[in-house]
Scaffold this active site. Structure first.
Site, PDB file in Angstrom:
ATOM      1  N   THR A   1      -1.718   1.551  -1.297  1.00 22.58           N
ATOM      2  CA  THR A   1      -2.292   2.782  -1.865  1.00 22.58           C
ATOM      3  C   THR A   1      -3.067   2.405  -3.129  1.00 22.58           C
ATOM      4  OG1 THR A   1      -0.370   3.320  -3.230  1.00 22.58           O
ATOM      5  CG2 THR A   1      -0.360   4.168  -0.972  1.00 22.58           C
ATOM      6  N   GLY A   2      -4.141   3.155  -3.383  1.00 22.61           N
ATOM      7  CA  GLY A   2      -4.950   2.870  -4.578  1.00 22.61           C
ATOM      8  C   GLY A   2      -5.687   1.557  -4.459  1.00 22.61           C
ATOM      9  N   ALA A   3      -6.385   1.370  -3.313  1.00 19.77           N
ATOM     10  CA  ALA A   3      -7.035   0.076  -3.060  1.00 19.77           C
ATOM     11  C   ALA A   3      -8.522   0.083  -3.404  1.00 19.77           C
ATOM     12  CB  ALA A   3      -6.838  -0.315  -1.601  1.00 19.77           C
ATOM     13  N   SER A   4      -9.017   1.188  -3.963  1.00 20.91           N
ATOM     14  CA  SER A   4     -10.470   1.253  -4.205  1.00 20.91           C
ATOM     15  C   SER A   4     -10.897   0.564  -5.494  1.00 20.91           C
ATOM     16  CB  SER A   4     -10.919   2.722  -4.232  1.00 20.91           C
ATOM     17  OG  SER A   4     -10.272   3.392  -5.298  1.00 20.91           O
ATOM     18  N   SER A   5      -9.933   0.191  -6.357  1.00 17.76           N
ATOM     19  CA  SER A   5     -10.316  -0.533  -7.580  1.00 17.76           C
ATOM     20  C   SER A   5      -9.126  -1.302  -8.133  1.00 17.76           C
ATOM     21  CB  SER A   5     -10.889   0.430  -8.640  1.00 17.76           C
ATOM     22  OG  SER A   5      -9.852   1.102  -9.309  1.00 17.76           O
ATOM     23  N   GLY A   6      -9.397  -2.079  -9.169  1.00 14.23           N
ATOM     24  CA  GLY A   6      -8.332  -2.756  -9.920  1.00 14.23           C
ATOM     25  C   GLY A   6      -7.398  -3.616  -9.073  1.00 14.23           C
ATOM     26  N   ILE A   7      -6.106  -3.419  -9.277  1.00 13.39           N
ATOM     27  CA  ILE A   7      -5.080  -4.261  -8.651  1.00 13.39           C
ATOM     28  C   ILE A   7      -5.096  -4.123  -7.120  1.00 13.39           C
ATOM     29  CG2 ILE A   7      -2.577  -4.583  -8.461  1.00 13.39           C
ATOM     30  CD1 ILE A   7      -2.489  -3.587 -11.479  1.00 13.39           C
ATOM     31  N   GLY A   8      -5.195  -2.886  -6.642  1.00 12.95           N
ATOM     32  CA  GLY A   8      -5.179  -2.645  -5.194  1.00 12.95           C
ATOM     33  C   GLY A   8      -6.358  -3.305  -4.507  1.00 12.95           C
TER      34      GLY A   8
ATOM     35  N   TYR B   1       2.261   9.531 -18.702  1.00 15.98           N
ATOM     36  CA  TYR B   1       2.223   8.314 -17.877  1.00 15.98           C
ATOM     37  C   TYR B   1       3.598   7.658 -17.815  1.00 15.98           C
ATOM     38  CZ  TYR B   1       0.849   3.580 -16.375  1.00 15.98           C
ATOM     39  OH  TYR B   1       0.741   2.375 -15.708  1.00 15.98           O
TER      40      TYR B   1
HETATM   41  N1  LIG Z   1      -3.990  -1.641 -15.666  1.00 13.64           N
HETATM   42  C1  LIG Z   1      -2.842  -1.788 -16.320  1.00 13.64           C
HETATM   43  O1  LIG Z   1      -2.798  -2.196 -17.502  1.00 13.64           O
HETATM   44  C2  LIG Z   1      -1.540  -1.490 -15.612  1.00 13.64           C
HETATM   45  C3  LIG Z   1      -0.355  -1.892 -16.225  1.00 13.64           C
HETATM   46  C4  LIG Z   1       0.858  -1.621 -15.599  1.00 13.64           C
HETATM   47  C5  LIG Z   1       0.878  -0.967 -14.379  1.00 13.64           C
HETATM   48  N2  LIG Z   1      -0.286  -0.571 -13.797  1.00 13.64           N
HETATM   49  C6  LIG Z   1      -0.216   0.156 -12.526  1.00 13.64           C
HETATM   50  O2  LIG Z   1      -1.033  -0.488 -11.576  1.00 13.64           O
HETATM   51  C7  LIG Z   1      -1.425   0.456 -10.591  1.00 13.64           C
HETATM   52  C8  LIG Z   1      -2.900   0.250 -10.274  1.00 13.64           C
HETATM   53  O3  LIG Z   1      -3.663   0.555 -11.419  1.00 13.64           O
HETATM   54  P1  LIG Z   1      -5.004  -0.223 -11.838  1.00 13.64           P
HETATM   55  O4  LIG Z   1      -4.781  -0.783 -13.157  1.00 13.64           O
HETATM   56  O5  LIG Z   1      -5.457  -1.083 -10.731  1.00 13.64           O
HETATM   57  O6  LIG Z   1      -5.965   1.035 -12.059  1.00 13.64           O
HETATM   58  P2  LIG Z   1      -7.263   1.562 -11.325  1.00 13.64           P
HETATM   59  O7  LIG Z   1      -8.269   0.475 -11.206  1.00 13.64           O
HETATM   60  O8  LIG Z   1      -7.613   2.810 -12.032  1.00 13.64           O
HETATM   61  O9  LIG Z   1      -6.750   1.901  -9.854  1.00 13.64           O
HETATM   62  C9  LIG Z   1      -6.012   3.056  -9.567  1.00 13.64           C
HETATM   63  C10 LIG Z   1      -6.085   3.260  -8.059  1.00 13.64           C
HETATM   64  O10 LIG Z   1      -5.315   4.421  -7.730  1.00 13.64           O
HETATM   65  C11 LIG Z   1      -6.093   5.277  -6.912  1.00 13.64           C
HETATM   66  N3  LIG Z   1      -5.718   6.664  -7.124  1.00 13.64           N
HETATM   67  C12 LIG Z   1      -5.631   7.337  -8.303  1.00 13.64           C
HETATM   68  N4  LIG Z   1      -5.342   8.629  -8.084  1.00 13.64           N
HETATM   69  C13 LIG Z   1      -5.217   8.770  -6.732  1.00 13.64           C
HETATM   70  C14 LIG Z   1      -4.945   9.873  -5.880  1.00 13.64           C
HETATM   71  N5  LIG Z   1      -4.720  11.100  -6.382  1.00 13.64           N
HETATM   72  N6  LIG Z   1      -4.892   9.664  -4.547  1.00 13.64           N
HETATM   73  C15 LIG Z   1      -5.129   8.432  -4.033  1.00 13.64           C
HETATM   74  N7  LIG Z   1      -5.402   7.348  -4.772  1.00 13.64           N
HETATM   75  C16 LIG Z   1      -5.455   7.523  -6.107  1.00 13.64           C
HETATM   76  C17 LIG Z   1      -7.537   5.020  -7.371  1.00 13.64           C
HETATM   77  O11 LIG Z   1      -8.460   5.324  -6.339  1.00 13.64           O
HETATM   78  P3  LIG Z   1      -9.418   6.601  -6.281  1.00 13.64           P
HETATM   79  O12 LIG Z   1      -9.813   6.938  -7.684  1.00 13.64           O
HETATM   80  O13 LIG Z   1     -10.547   6.145  -5.412  1.00 13.64           O
HETATM   81  O14 LIG Z   1      -8.589   7.654  -5.619  1.00 13.64           O
HETATM   82  C18 LIG Z   1      -7.510   3.513  -7.592  1.00 13.64           C
HETATM   83  O15 LIG Z   1      -7.742   2.839  -6.379  1.00 13.64           O
HETATM   84  C19 LIG Z   1      -1.078   1.838 -11.159  1.00 13.64           C
HETATM   85  O16 LIG Z   1       0.064   2.342 -10.516  1.00 13.64           O
HETATM   86  C20 LIG Z   1      -0.770   1.566 -12.615  1.00 13.64           C
HETATM   87  O17 LIG Z   1       0.163   2.474 -13.150  1.00 13.64           O
HETATM   88  C21 LIG Z   1      -1.493  -0.824 -14.376  1.00 13.64           C
END
Ligand SMILES: NC(=O)c1ccc[n+]([C@@H]2O[C@H](COP(=O)([O-])OP(=O)(O)OC[C@H]3O[C@@H](n4cnc5c(N)ncnc54)[C@H](OP(=O)(O)O)[C@@H]3O)[C@@H](O)[C@H]2O)c1
Length: 273
Positions: free
Chosen positions: A30-37, A175
């Site tokens: 889930t959440g594969a469109s950017s970042g970690i996913g 958050y």
């Molecule tokens: N970055 C950090 O510093 C950090 C640190 C600790 C943990 N994390 C965790 O890592 C995970 C990934 O985050 P990231 O940093 O890779 O951020 P990100 O680049 O913003 O990615 C977030 C992903 O979640 C998806 N998403 C958000 N809302 C959604 C919804 N309502 N339905 C379906 N998909 C949804 C977004 O896709 P769409 O917008 O296309 O829907 C996007 O693919 C998160 O759970 C975050 O809490 C991140």
């Protein structure tokens, strides 16, 4: 050796083990469109597995699938706002219709909000929307798919945050509360799942350089992990099936965070008196 490579050392990945472990497996991200996913999708695409990637931005998912056209993995995209009941039902129906079942769920979709409580007084929706995506959505997916995972001795990987293990910091109440809720939920059910052959893994991440942290100016100059390094850690957890990953220095962070929090809140108290 730079500071970032000491704080976030690279992860050794046994590609042979990963290849044989994920071979012919179906993995939901889930959440594969950017970042970690997104980084995880690119990394797993090198192996013969079936990836189901989910997010709201369909054009981003399509682009990823297009880029992976010639890779060994089969990639299916599913556009869904996981807070939307109808779209969630569509995803769950697709998962239940999979001919070979479901093997691994990477619960990664998430939303962060950086806002003072004083700027949040008329923003109850900040708290419902973070709970909806960071807590209720993964719980909903798992309640429906636990029987599928049980059949395949599957695994649930939660992309959590070190904040769930540290003293909470100000400005991130929505958050932190929502991420902690799912973290505790998964840890609560973990032993019940393990006895039925389902592994659970909680990945506690520090700052990761993804679009999520961009709005917070202070984070731009702070050391952060690369999403590719995180993707490797997630891949490794697939063949080790270890219970958790956390950075080596977290124990020191846990001690420091108690003092840091005191320092942050004390000046505010003094002003009031
Ligand atoms: N970055 C950090 O510093 C950090 C640190 C600790 C943990 N994390 C965790 O890592 C995970 C990934 O985050 P990231 O940093 O890779 O951020 P990100 O680049 O913003 O990615 C977030 C992903 O979640 C998806 N998403 C958000 N809302 C959604 C919804 N309502 N339905 C379906 N998909 C949804 C977004 O896709 P769409 O917008 O296309 O829907 C996007 O693919 C998160 O759970 C975050 O809490 C991140």
């Amino acid at each position: 050796m730079g500071l970032e490579s000491i704080i976030f050392p690279p992860t050794y990945l046994n590609r042979k083990k990963l290849r044989s472990h994920v071979n012919r497996k179906t993995i939901l991200i889930t959440g594969a469109s950017s970042g970690i996913g997104e980084a995880l999708t690119y990394q797993l695409a090198n192996y013969s597995c079936h990836l189901i990637i989910v997010a709201r931005r369909e054009e981003k998912l399509k682009k990823i699938k297009e880029n992976l056209n010639k890779f060994p993995a089969t990639v299916n995209i599913y556009k869904a706002d996981l807070r939307n009941e109808h779209e969630m039902e569509g995803l769950l129906s697709l998962l239940h219709a999979l001919p070979n079942g479901l093997d691994i769920i990477v619960s990664n979709a998430g939303k962060s909000i950086n806002r003072s409580i004083y700027d949040s007084l008329d923003r109850y929706h900040d708290f419902t929307r973070t709970m909806n995506i960071n807590y209720f959505a993964p719980v909903n997916i798992l309640l429906s798919t636990i029987p599928l995972l049980k059949k395949n001795n599957g695994q649930i990987i939660n992309i959590s945050t070190i904040n769930a293990l540290l003293a909470p910091v100000p400005y991130f109440a929505a958050y932190q509360a929502s991420k902690s809720a799912f973290d505790v939920w998964l840890r609560s059910v973990s032993s019940e799942l393990t006895t039925e052959g389902i592994a659970t893994t909680s990945i506690y991440l520090p700052l990761v350089r993804t679009p999520m942290i961009q709005p917070t100016i202070a984070y731009r100059s702070m050391p952060a992990m690369s999403p590719e390094n995180v993707a490797t850690i997630i891949c490794k957890s697939m063949y080790t099936r270890r219970k958790k990953y956390q950075p080596w220095w977290l124990i020191f962070g846990q001690i420091l965070s108690v003092f840091a929090r005191r320092l942050t809140i004390l000046p505010k108290k003094e002003k009031k008196e």
